[in-house]
Motif scaffolding. Structure first.
Motif, PDB file in Angstrom:
ATOM      1  N   GLU A  68       0.812  -0.971  -0.344  1.00  0.00           N
ATOM      2  CA  GLU A  68      -0.230   0.161  -0.042  1.00  0.00           C
ATOM      3  C   GLU A  68       0.975   1.507   0.583  1.00  0.00           C
ATOM      4  O   GLU A  68       2.069   1.055   0.515  1.00  0.00           O
ATOM      5  N   LYS A  69       0.184   2.239  -0.389  1.00  0.00           N
ATOM      6  CA  LYS A  69       0.877   3.172  -0.695  1.00  0.00           C
ATOM      7  C   LYS A  69      -0.235   4.169  -1.101  1.00  0.00           C
ATOM      8  O   LYS A  69      -0.737   4.463  -1.758  1.00  0.00           O
ATOM      9  N   HIS A  70       0.408   5.607  -0.505  1.00  0.00           N
ATOM     10  CA  HIS A  70      -0.476   7.158  -0.302  1.00  0.00           C
ATOM     11  C   HIS A  70       0.273   7.813  -1.681  1.00  0.00           C
ATOM     12  O   HIS A  70       1.363   7.752  -2.268  1.00  0.00           O
ATOM     13  N   TYR A  71      -0.648   8.067  -2.646  1.00  0.00           N
ATOM     14  CA  TYR A  71      -0.252   9.012  -3.432  1.00  0.00           C
ATOM     15  C   TYR A  71      -0.873   9.972  -3.040  1.00  0.00           C
ATOM     16  O   TYR A  71      -2.615  10.367  -3.725  1.00  0.00           O
ATOM     17  N   TYR A  72      -0.461  11.150  -3.734  1.00  0.00           N
ATOM     18  CA  TYR A  72      -1.233  12.619  -3.282  1.00  0.00           C
ATOM     19  C   TYR A  72      -2.013  13.258  -4.699  1.00  0.00           C
ATOM     20  O   TYR A  72      -2.746  13.412  -4.403  1.00  0.00           O
ATOM     21  N   ARG A  73      -2.126  13.025  -5.872  1.00  0.00           N
ATOM     22  CA  ARG A  73      -2.565  13.362  -6.912  1.00  0.00           C
ATOM     23  C   ARG A  73      -3.855  12.552  -6.733  1.00  0.00           C
ATOM     24  O   ARG A  73      -4.599  12.330  -7.929  1.00  0.00           O
ATOM     25  N   ALA A  74      -4.093  10.579  -6.368  1.00  0.00           N
ATOM     26  CA  ALA A  74      -5.047  10.386  -6.247  1.00  0.00           C
ATOM     27  C   ALA A  74      -5.205  10.424  -5.284  1.00  0.00           C
ATOM     28  O   ALA A  74      -7.232  10.227  -5.009  1.00  0.00           O
ATOM     29  N   GLY A  75      -5.246  11.191  -4.088  1.00  0.00           N
ATOM     30  CA  GLY A  75      -5.863  11.489  -3.185  1.00  0.00           C
ATOM     31  C   GLY A  75      -6.183  10.780  -2.026  1.00  0.00           C
ATOM     32  O   GLY A  75      -7.268  10.616  -1.133  1.00  0.00           O
ATOM     33  N   ASN A  76      -5.665   9.283  -2.384  1.00  0.00           N
ATOM     34  CA  ASN A  76      -5.975   8.331  -1.128  1.00  0.00           C
ATOM     35  C   ASN A  76      -4.549   7.528  -1.469  1.00  0.00           C
ATOM     36  O   ASN A  76      -3.934   7.464  -1.892  1.00  0.00           O
ATOM     37  N   ARG A  77      -4.656   6.147  -0.912  1.00  0.00           N
ATOM     38  CA  ARG A  77      -3.919   5.178  -0.871  1.00  0.00           C
ATOM     39  C   ARG A  77      -4.281   3.504  -1.528  1.00  0.00           C
ATOM     40  O   ARG A  77      -4.917   3.513  -2.098  1.00  0.00           O
ATOM     41  N   LEU A  78      -3.535   3.403  -2.572  1.00  0.00           N
ATOM     42  CA  LEU A  78      -3.240   2.574  -3.474  1.00  0.00           C
ATOM     43  C   LEU A  78      -3.257   1.043  -3.258  1.00  0.00           C
ATOM     44  O   LEU A  78      -1.924   1.548  -2.419  1.00  0.00           O
ATOM     45  N   THR A  79      -3.036   0.120  -3.839  1.00  0.00           N
ATOM     46  CA  THR A  79      -2.814  -0.744  -3.307  1.00  0.00           C
ATOM     47  C   THR A  79      -1.729  -1.968  -4.723  1.00  0.00           C
ATOM     48  O   THR A  79      -2.060  -1.288  -5.534  1.00  0.00           O
ATOM     49  N   LEU A  80      -1.118  -2.721  -4.497  1.00  0.00           N
ATOM     50  CA  LEU A  80       0.319  -3.424  -5.641  1.00  0.00           C
ATOM     51  C   LEU A  80       0.244  -4.973  -5.020  1.00  0.00           C
ATOM     52  O   LEU A  80       0.633  -5.004  -4.064  1.00  0.00           O
ATOM     53  N   THR A  81      -0.696  -5.828  -5.926  1.00  0.00           N
ATOM     54  CA  THR A  81      -0.278  -7.037  -5.147  1.00  0.00           C
ATOM     55  C   THR A  81       0.819  -7.504  -6.015  1.00  0.00           C
ATOM     56  O   THR A  81       0.074  -7.584  -7.815  1.00  0.00           O
ATOM     57  N   VAL A  82       2.023  -8.335  -5.951  1.00  0.00           N
ATOM     58  CA  VAL A  82       2.304  -9.448  -6.622  1.00  0.00           C
ATOM     59  C   VAL A  82       2.495 -10.637  -6.155  1.00  0.00           C
ATOM     60  O   VAL A  82       2.367 -11.155  -5.606  1.00  0.00           O
ATOM     61  N   VAL A  83       2.558 -11.488  -7.720  1.00  0.00           N
ATOM     62  CA  VAL A  83       2.530 -12.871  -7.265  1.00  0.00           C
ATOM     63  C   VAL A  83       3.718 -13.903  -8.104  1.00  0.00           C
ATOM     64  O   VAL A  83       4.347 -13.635  -8.594  1.00  0.00           O
ATOM     65  N   PHE A  84       4.913 -14.193  -7.199  1.00  0.00           N
ATOM     66  CA  PHE A  84       5.670 -15.073  -7.837  1.00  0.00           C
ATOM     67  C   PHE A  84       5.269 -16.486  -7.682  1.00  0.00           C
ATOM     68  O   PHE A  84       4.093 -16.848  -6.583  1.00  0.00           O
ATOM     69  N   ASP A  85       5.448 -17.613  -9.191  1.00  0.00           N
ATOM     70  CA  ASP A  85       5.371 -18.833  -8.777  1.00  0.00           C
ATOM     71  C   ASP A  85       5.754 -19.299  -9.592  1.00  0.00           C
ATOM     72  O   ASP A  85       7.294 -19.169 -10.144  1.00  0.00           O
ATOM     73  N   ASN A  86       6.549 -20.725  -8.947  1.00  0.00           N
ATOM     74  CA  ASN A  86       7.660 -21.185  -9.807  1.00  0.00           C
ATOM     75  C   ASN A  86       7.667 -22.382 -10.198  1.00  0.00           C
ATOM     76  O   ASN A  86       8.067 -23.158 -10.198  1.00  0.00           O
TER      77      ASN A  86
END
Length: 112
Positions: A51-69
Motif C-alpha cells: 500500500e502506498k499513498h499517492y497525493y495526486r490520487a488523493g488516497n492510498r493505492l494497493t499493489l498485489t504481486v504474485v510470484f511462482d515457480n
C-alpha cells in the motif's frame, strides 16, 4: 499492459527487489500482507500486498504481486488498484505508476 512475465532469478530475490523498491524507495510505501506456499521446504509461491499513498490520487493505492515457480522459472504477476475518487475512480495515472514499479525493477532479469 502486460501484467505477467518470467524472470531468471528465484522467487525470494525477485520479491526482495520489489519490497525494496516499494518500501525502502518511498516514504509512504508499506507491505500490508505476505503469504508463502512451500513444498518440502522449497518456496513455490509468494503473494505480497503493498500500500502506498499517492497525493495526486488523493488516497492510498494497493499493489498485489504474485510470484511462482511452478513452471520452472519464476513467474511474476501484478495488479494495482484503489486509485481515484468518486464514481469514475479517476486517479491521474497513479495506479499505473504504482504497477510500473514491478516490471521496471525486474527488467534486467526478464526472460523475453
Amino acid at each position: 499492459m502486460e501484467q505477467t512475465f518470467m524472470v531468471s532469478i528465484p522467487i525470494q530475490e525477485a520479491a526482495d527487489i520489489i519490497y525494496n523498491e516499494v518500501v525502502d524507495g518511498s516514504i509512504t510505501g508499506e507491505i500490508i500482507d505476505k503469504y508463502e506456499i512451500r513444498d518440502d521446504g522449497t518456496l513455490k509461491c509468494m503473494v505480497q500486498v503493498f500500500e502506498k499513498h499517492y497525493y495526486r490520487a488523493g488516497n492510498r493505492l494497493t499493489l498485489t504481486v504474485v510470484f511462482d515457480n511452478l513452471g520452472g522459472n519464476t513467474r511474476v504477476h501484478y495488479s494495482s488498484g484503489g486509485g481515484g475518487e468518486g464514481l469514475f475512480r479517476f486517479d491521474w495515472g497513479a495506479s499505473e505508476d504504482f504497477a510500473d514499479i514491478v516490471p521496471d525493477a525486474l527488467e534486467k532479469y526478464r526472460i523475453h
